[in-house]
Design a protein around this motif. Structure first.
Motif, PDB file in Angstrom:
ATOM      1  N   VAL A  60       0.819  -1.214   0.000  1.00 50.66           N
ATOM      2  CA  VAL A  60       0.000   0.000   0.000  1.00 50.66           C
ATOM      3  C   VAL A  60       0.852   1.264   0.000  1.00 50.66           C
ATOM      4  O   VAL A  60       0.322   2.369  -0.138  1.00 50.66           O
ATOM      5  N   LEU A  86      -0.933   4.447  -1.766  1.00 51.50           N
ATOM      6  CA  LEU A  86      -2.147   4.334  -2.578  1.00 51.50           C
ATOM      7  C   LEU A  86      -3.134   5.428  -2.186  1.00 51.50           C
ATOM      8  O   LEU A  86      -3.303   5.708  -0.991  1.00 51.50           O
ATOM      9  N   PRO A  87      -3.799   6.053  -3.156  1.00 52.96           N
ATOM     10  CA  PRO A  87      -4.706   7.163  -2.847  1.00 52.96           C
ATOM     11  C   PRO A  87      -5.737   6.845  -1.765  1.00 52.96           C
ATOM     12  O   PRO A  87      -5.991   7.675  -0.885  1.00 52.96           O
ATOM     13  N   GLU A  88      -6.306   5.662  -1.796  1.00 52.13           N
ATOM     14  CA  GLU A  88      -7.334   5.319  -0.809  1.00 52.13           C
ATOM     15  C   GLU A  88      -6.762   5.074   0.583  1.00 52.13           C
ATOM     16  O   GLU A  88      -7.509   4.957   1.566  1.00 52.13           O
ATOM     17  N   LYS A  89      -5.438   5.026   0.703  1.00 57.66           N
ATOM     18  CA  LYS A  89      -4.781   4.796   1.991  1.00 57.66           C
ATOM     19  C   LYS A  89      -4.048   6.041   2.498  1.00 57.66           C
ATOM     20  O   LYS A  89      -3.418   6.008   3.555  1.00 57.66           O
ATOM     21  N   GLN A  90      -4.112   7.137   1.742  1.00 58.21           N
ATOM     22  CA  GLN A  90      -3.435   8.360   2.156  1.00 58.21           C
ATOM     23  C   GLN A  90      -4.169   8.988   3.341  1.00 58.21           C
ATOM     24  O   GLN A  90      -5.371   8.849   3.491  1.00 58.21           O
TER      25      GLN A  90
END
Length: 169
Positions: A60, A86-90
């Protein structure tokens, strides 16, 4: 969230590339060559630190660190970047975990310090700050920052590996 960090393995290389591409896809300041930079650093044996953040066996995040040259002749200085999540984990602390792990690794390796090109508000949280006498040509001084592990900040122009001059294919 259970994030593990570990060094890159050969089997991780394709997944790392995909994480980097995704992380920079909609970034404000990007050349979209970050994955090519890491690939070139790896190929030329200049990827000193390459650490992954893994959640449930999925990569990630990733951070890369490579040596830099300083015109004054100072040695054992490194450049941080790119750092990718990853964008969804920022915004969940993964980037901070990668930063702390990578900086600790540099200290273990006997590094004198590290430089970074990026958001001063973000990187100042880790001790980075701008020093006008240590510069990257063509970059506003507030965006080029350094962190010394031994209180000495060199003076001069910083030169990154040629991989950072990659053009998008």
């Amino acid at each position: 969230m259970n994030i593990q960090v570990h060094d890159e393995q050969k089997t991780d290389i394709q997944a790392i590339e995909e994480v980097i591409k995704a992380a920079f896809l909609n970034a404000e300041h990007t050349s979209h060559t970050e994955h090519l930079i890491v690939k070139s650093l790896r190929k030329s044996c200049q990827l000193t630190v390459s650490i992954l953040a893994v959640e449930n066996e999925k990569i990630v995040g990733h951070i890369a660190i490579s040596p830099v040259m300083i015109s004054s002749g100072e040695t054992e200085w490194y450049g941080l970047g790119p750092i990718s999540v990853l964008p969804e984990k920022q915004g969940l602390g993964i980037g901070s975990l990668l930063m702390q792990t990578a900086l600790a690794r540099l200290k273990q390796l006997g590094a004198q310090g590290c430089v970074v090109l990026g958001d001063p508000d973000y990187y100042s949280r880790f001790g980075f700050q701008a020093y006008p006498r240590l510069y990257l040509e063509g970059v506003p001084p507030e965006y080029f920052q350094a962190l010394s592990f031994h209180r000495h900040i060199p003076q001069g122009q910083v030169i990154y590996h040629a991989a950072f001059n990659m053009k998008n294919e």
